[in-house]
Design an enzyme around this catalytic site. Sequence first.
Site, PDB file in Angstrom:
ATOM      1  N   GLY A  73       0.828  -1.201   0.000  1.00  0.00           N
ATOM      2  CA  GLY A  73       0.000   0.000   0.000  1.00  0.00           C
ATOM      3  C   GLY A  73       0.864   1.253   0.000  1.00  0.00           C
TER       4      GLY A  73
ATOM      5  N   THR B 234       9.634  -8.793 -12.033  1.00  0.00           N
ATOM      6  CA  THR B 234       8.876 -10.015 -12.259  1.00  0.00           C
ATOM      7  C   THR B 234       7.733 -10.063 -11.262  1.00  0.00           C
ATOM      8  OG1 THR B 234      10.873 -11.092 -13.007  1.00  0.00           O
ATOM      9  CG2 THR B 234       9.059 -12.533 -12.348  1.00  0.00           C
TER      10      THR B 234
ATOM     11  N   CYS C 281       2.720   1.988  12.609  1.00  0.00           N
ATOM     12  CA  CYS C 281       3.922   2.510  11.962  1.00  0.00           C
ATOM     13  C   CYS C 281       4.574   3.555  12.851  1.00  0.00           C
ATOM     14  CB  CYS C 281       3.573   3.151  10.628  1.00  0.00           C
ATOM     15  SG  CYS C 281       2.395   2.208   9.683  1.00  0.00           S
TER      16      CYS C 281
ATOM     17  N   SER D 174      -4.115  -2.350  -0.350  1.00  0.00           N
ATOM     18  CA  SER D 174      -3.088  -3.254   0.151  1.00  0.00           C
ATOM     19  C   SER D 174      -3.746  -4.548   0.622  1.00  0.00           C
ATOM     20  CB  SER D 174      -2.350  -2.593   1.323  1.00  0.00           C
ATOM     21  OG  SER D 174      -1.493  -3.527   1.933  1.00  0.00           O
ATOM     22  N   ALA D 175      -3.231  -5.678   0.151  1.00  0.00           N
ATOM     23  CA  ALA D 175      -3.891  -6.966   0.384  1.00  0.00           C
ATOM     24  C   ALA D 175      -3.993  -7.359   1.858  1.00  0.00           C
ATOM     25  CB  ALA D 175      -3.156  -8.063  -0.396  1.00  0.00           C
ATOM     26  N   HIS D 176      -2.962  -7.027   2.640  1.00  0.00           N
ATOM     27  CA  HIS D 176      -2.943  -7.572   4.014  1.00  0.00           C
ATOM     28  C   HIS D 176      -3.942  -6.884   4.948  1.00  0.00           C
ATOM     29  CE1 HIS D 176      -0.494  -4.602   6.413  1.00  0.00           C
ATOM     30  NE2 HIS D 176      -0.127  -4.221   5.205  1.00  0.00           N
TER      31      HIS D 176
ATOM     32  N   ASN E 246      -7.126   5.354   9.187  1.00  0.00           N
ATOM     33  CA  ASN E 246      -6.709   4.116   9.834  1.00  0.00           C
ATOM     34  C   ASN E 246      -6.678   4.196  11.348  1.00  0.00           C
ATOM     35  OD1 ASN E 246      -4.583   5.884   8.678  1.00  0.00           O
ATOM     36  ND2 ASN E 246      -3.217   4.656   9.928  1.00  0.00           N
TER      37      ASN E 246
ATOM     38  N   GLN F  89      -7.586   1.317   4.044  1.00  0.00           N
ATOM     39  CA  GLN F  89      -8.409   0.868   5.180  1.00  0.00           C
ATOM     40  C   GLN F  89      -9.853   0.621   4.781  1.00  0.00           C
ATOM     41  OE1 GLN F  89      -7.814  -0.178   8.139  1.00  0.00           O
ATOM     42  NE2 GLN F  89      -5.664   0.383   8.227  1.00  0.00           N
TER      43      GLN F  89
HETATM   44  C1  LIG Z   1      -1.646   0.081   6.188  1.00  0.00           C
HETATM   45  C2  LIG Z   1      -1.876   1.336   5.447  1.00  0.00           C
HETATM   46  C3  LIG Z   1      -1.023   1.722   4.395  1.00  0.00           C
HETATM   47  C4  LIG Z   1       0.229   0.969   4.045  1.00  0.00           C
HETATM   48  O1  LIG Z   1       0.004  -0.281   3.482  1.00  0.00           O
HETATM   49  P1  LIG Z   1       1.219  -1.330   3.475  1.00  0.00           P
HETATM   50  O2  LIG Z   1       0.777  -2.400   2.545  1.00  0.00           O
HETATM   51  O3  LIG Z   1       1.363  -1.816   4.871  1.00  0.00           O
HETATM   52  O4  LIG Z   1       2.419  -0.624   2.968  1.00  0.00           O
HETATM   53  C5  LIG Z   1      -1.329   2.880   3.714  1.00  0.00           C
HETATM   54  N1  LIG Z   1      -2.401   3.613   4.027  1.00  0.00           N
HETATM   55  C6  LIG Z   1      -3.248   3.271   5.013  1.00  0.00           C
HETATM   56  C7  LIG Z   1      -4.434   4.108   5.286  1.00  0.00           C
HETATM   57  C8  LIG Z   1      -2.997   2.120   5.758  1.00  0.00           C
HETATM   58  O5  LIG Z   1      -3.821   1.801   6.758  1.00  0.00           O
END
Ligand SMILES: *Cc1c(COP(=O)(O)O)cnc(C)c1O
Length: 391
Positions: free
Chosen positions: A72, A238, A327, A200-202, A152, A180
């Site tokens: 992300g 890749t 973070c 962002s996938a996670h 977030n 988020q």
């Molecule tokens: C977690 C988050 C990101 C960063 O995503 P990552 O995949 O962990 O680098 C960016 N923006 C927001 C609002 C987030 O909550």
Amino acid sequence: MDVYMDNNATTALRKEALDAMMPYYTDIYGNASSKFYRVGRDAEQALYKMRESVAKSINAPNVNEIYFTGSGCEADNWAVKGAAMANRKKGNHIITTKIEHHAILNTCEYLEKHGFEVTYLDVDEYGFVTPEQVEAAIKDTTILITIMTANNEIGTIEPIKEIAEVAKKHKVIFHTDAVQAIGHMKIDVKELGVDMLSLSAHKFHGPKGVGMLYIRNGIRVDNLIHGGGQERGKRAATENLAGIAGMAKALEIAVENIDKNTEHCKKMRDRLIKGIRENIPYCRLNGPEDEGRMCNNVNFSFQYVEGESILMMLDMNGIAASSGSACASGSLDPSHVLIAIGLPHEIAHGSLRLSVSEDTTEEEVDYVIETLPPIIQRLRDMSPLYEGVEK
Ligand SMILES: *Cc1c(COP(=O)(O)O)cnc(C)c1O
């Protein structure tokens, strides 16, 4: 009891997503750019299908508007730096807010060192920015507006569709960090009218280390990583096929179950908010009350205590939570978001974020409601500041 309530930091990988990833670590290991043999072509075709699936999940009109990234943060960096550099001749002014993720804020600060001018809009006490504020900040030199879909830390959902209309009216590129929001509300890029969108996938039960930037066709953005022709030459490397497969699958599931999941999260969220309010005095809910609040976010400030101490004691009781954003932890500065909504430093320091998911159960919520009040009381009993209050 082990309770995970930090789903705004990351989520558990979904079994279906893991299953979708496995073939690309074993059978379909080819390089998607290798077209002269089957295992390469299989990879290429699979990649196309995944791109198609992600496009469908966010209702992107064209498959080629989906660009896979490594996170992300990467998508955010690319959107802001890429649009700034590609449109430099038109102007050097960027508009954002004071409550963005550091992936946006620190990128803007970097650009300020390189001749760009950035306006950081204030937010109100709930974290909202208005389309009128955005419009008032636009100048002849404005080339980019970047405002997050949902915050977030305190869960505020911004009026993205209305801001997109303002941007369009003034012919300024509009990017939104929807990291988020995805999985917690419906995201339709066409309906929102945004030019770029990060995910962002996670954050929605996909794997870590994979993200996406939607770039509407016609929007000029500089290339991010120079090298081969991957991602239409814009982001060489890749492709992380397994990661992308996991993301596509997790996103499909999130979109399919959005109504059910948001309803469940809301129920858990509101149970937590009610339980905390009823059992702990001198607390303050940060972020909007209900309307405009993300379904899975709870953020409280507790006067006379330190957020870090709450986290340590929760951890001793098996509860994973967060104070401010993950973070930023490790730094002693209070959260920039809590400061932006007007909290004094000492109250911002005593904040706790609990973020639920569709997997959170009522038992888990009740365990937190039982465990937290005595922790806050114990910490207050040790605080010299609280002594006077009690009397
Ligand atoms: C977690 C988050 C990101 C960063 O995503 P990552 O995949 O962990 O680098 C960016 N923006 C927001 C609002 C987030 O909550």
